[in-house]
Structure formats: C-alpha cells, structure tokens
Design an enzyme around this catalytic site. Sequence first.
Site, PDB file in Angstrom:
ATOM      1  N   THR A  22       0.783  -1.259  -0.008  1.00 26.25           N
ATOM      2  CA  THR A  22       0.048  -0.163   0.034  1.00 26.25           C
ATOM      3  C   THR A  22       0.849   1.302  -0.009  1.00 26.25           C
ATOM      4  OG1 THR A  22      -1.944   0.948   0.871  1.00 26.25           O
ATOM      5  CG2 THR A  22      -0.536   0.489   2.533  1.00 26.25           C
ATOM      6  N   CYS A  28      -3.002   7.252   8.227  1.00 24.84           N
ATOM      7  CA  CYS A  28      -3.630   5.637   8.190  1.00 24.84           C
ATOM      8  C   CYS A  28      -2.374   4.843   8.575  1.00 24.84           C
ATOM      9  CB  CYS A  28      -3.901   5.438   6.736  1.00 24.84           C
ATOM     10  SG  CYS A  28      -4.990   6.416   6.001  1.00 24.84           S
ATOM     11  N   HIS A  45      -5.569  -1.267   4.883  1.00 24.80           N
ATOM     12  CA  HIS A  45      -5.092  -0.054   4.935  1.00 24.80           C
ATOM     13  C   HIS A  45      -6.273   0.850   5.728  1.00 24.80           C
ATOM     14  CE1 HIS A  45      -3.399   3.767   2.428  1.00 24.80           C
ATOM     15  NE2 HIS A  45      -4.107   4.207   3.465  1.00 24.80           N
TER      16      HIS A  45
END
Lengths: 161, 215
Positions: A22, A28, A45
């Site tokens: 990711t 995040c 994520h």
Amino acid sequence: MEVVKVWMADSNVAKHPNSIRTTGLGSCVGVTLYDPTSKVAGMAHVMLPTSTLAKNDDFKNAKYADTALPELLDMVIKAGGNRSRLVAKMAGGAQMFNFNGSSETMRIGPRNVEACKEALKKLGIRLVSEDTGGNIGRTVELFTDTGVFLIRTATKQTKEI
Amino acid sequence: MSDPIRNITDFQLDVLREISNIGAGNAATALSKLLNNPVDMKVSRVLPLHFNDIIEYVGGAENIVATVFLRIQGDIAGSMFFVINTEVAKRLIEDMLGTLEADDFSEMGFSVLQEIGNILSGSYLTALSDFTGLDLQPSVPSLAIDMAGALLGDGLMEIGRSGDYAILIDAEISIRKLVQQIIVQNGGGHFFLLPDPDSFEKLFTALGVQNHGSS
C-alpha cells in the site's frame, strides 16, 4: 511475482510468491497478518480507529481498525493461513501536519495505531514489529517469501522490519 | 437523509465552480502582488470523486508535493489544501528570498512557503466568506512536504466517516514566469476545497440553490 495493491480503506491478501503493498500512508495504518508456513499474507489500509465514528451503517470494514482486523483475519484464513501461526506487523500512524493545540481529528494517527493494537490483542495475534508515528509518509510492502515488511519514505530511505 | 454527494445537481456543481473561481481569483491577486509578477488562473473544476481517484488526481499516492492544509470550522466545515509541486515551491522561495534554495528545503525556505500558504488560503477563504455570507473559521494552516497520499489522506478523514466519495473543488493557478521558463508544464498550484458532506446543505442554502425537498 506480482504486487497485490491495497487502496485506502481497503484490504487484500497475497499468496506466495506475490507481495502486497500500500502506498502513501500518513495517519493511516498499514497492518499485516502473515503465516510464515503457508506464506499467506493479508494487509489492511486502516483510515480511522473505530467504527463508532461512522456516520452511517454502510461502510467498508477495512476503513476502521475495529472492523478491519476481524475481516482481514477471515480473509487470510480463507486464503490458507493458519490462525495460530499468524504474526502481525504494522506501519504508519504518523501526524503529517503540525497543529497547535492539536484537536482529536489531528491526533488520528496515534489513535489508529492504538486501535490496531487493541484489535490484534482481542484476536490474540502477536504484533512482532512496527514502524509507527513520527511525521513522515510511508509506502509499505510485505513479501510473502520472507515475511519481510519493507518501509519506504519520501526521502527514499528504506527500512525492513 | 439523502446523500448530498450523489444527489448534487449540475446547477449546484456550477455554483461550486463559481465560488472556487472567486476564492482562487482573490488568492491569485494576492500572490501576484507578493511576487510582483502575473499569476494566471484556470477555470475551476468540480469533481465528485472516489478517494482513490482524488489521490490519483494529484499524481498518485507517492508523488512528493508541498501542501498547506487547514480545517474550516464555523457555519460550514471542510478541509482545504494548497498543493504545489516541489520544484515550483523551490522557485517561489528563491524568488522571495533572492537566494538559492536547497533541494531538501531550508528552515527559512520552509517558513517562507508556510507564509505564502497562509496568505493564499486566507485570501481564498475571505473571498468565499464575503460571497456566501458564511462565517468560516480556518485553523492555523500547516505545511508539510511529503507523499501526496499521506498528506491528502489526512484531509479525507472527516469526510471518510460518511462515505468513500468527496466533492473535490479544484482551482489551479500558475505563475506566468515559471510557465514561460518551462519549469512547470501548466501549473503553479492547486487549491483543493473539500467540504464535509453534511455542509453542502448549509452551503447551498446560503447561496440560495438548495434542493427543495427533493430526495
């Protein structure tokens, strides 16, 4: 070898020999589950700490730490992972912008990290390493062959955990 | 409650485009005065986009950009970004300081950029507030230079509580001198205004273009 991509508020699984990645994690958190024997890996994520923040019932489980991890566990088991062998690694949870008298929204990174840890604890999965906090963006990739979690930052520095 | 993002009308999108033009126009004037150089403005774009597409829109999650971010509170709430590519940021600093700027940005350069961001976002929001009559209280703007995905993700948090889509109100301004020197293809910077989903109704009411009870 393919790279399985995970979008924001999304989750996915990768099997050997593929890796899973990711990009651009800020506050995040990229949280992974990995079975070293079957070499199955899953990644979520996570964007926000808890689904109690959701303003309606129609949301993607991967968005919130408390709903993302149980779903990710199911996905990894379905793909051939063994629950008792799973180990977790995670990265992200930064505070990208510096605000004076940081309000709760601005502190979301550290809260995401805490919430992921709590969710892992509830599921009985051991967190073996993490690279969290700070004020840097991260791109992360987990390699199913070795279980190595590679972290790359904007300054092109890399780190393996 | 109806989904304010999916039920938005073309006319309302036009109105958003217009307020973006007004805000960015004011900011472009301020920048032009600051640099003593013409600043051009493109017609704004208003795009209902999935989060993933917003990140792609700014060149992908790993694209390194300089970004000033602030949260708006008051009568309406939302996130605002001023995003410029790092090369333009460097030139802006050099222009202001009259010295060469390091690739990894000096402390002085960073504060100059922060100040430019403050002035521009302030001009944009003042125009927006004057035009709509809404009380807008911006947080102190904060600057960061990093991956676009990491920076914009922070502004999508609040919107993410309602869904995976946002209305991106994009105004592009460009510093003519930099375009002529072919330092940048077609840009200087972008203002991105991302109102929180529950603010659209108030915004449209203030502008007199609300949905009359339609779902």
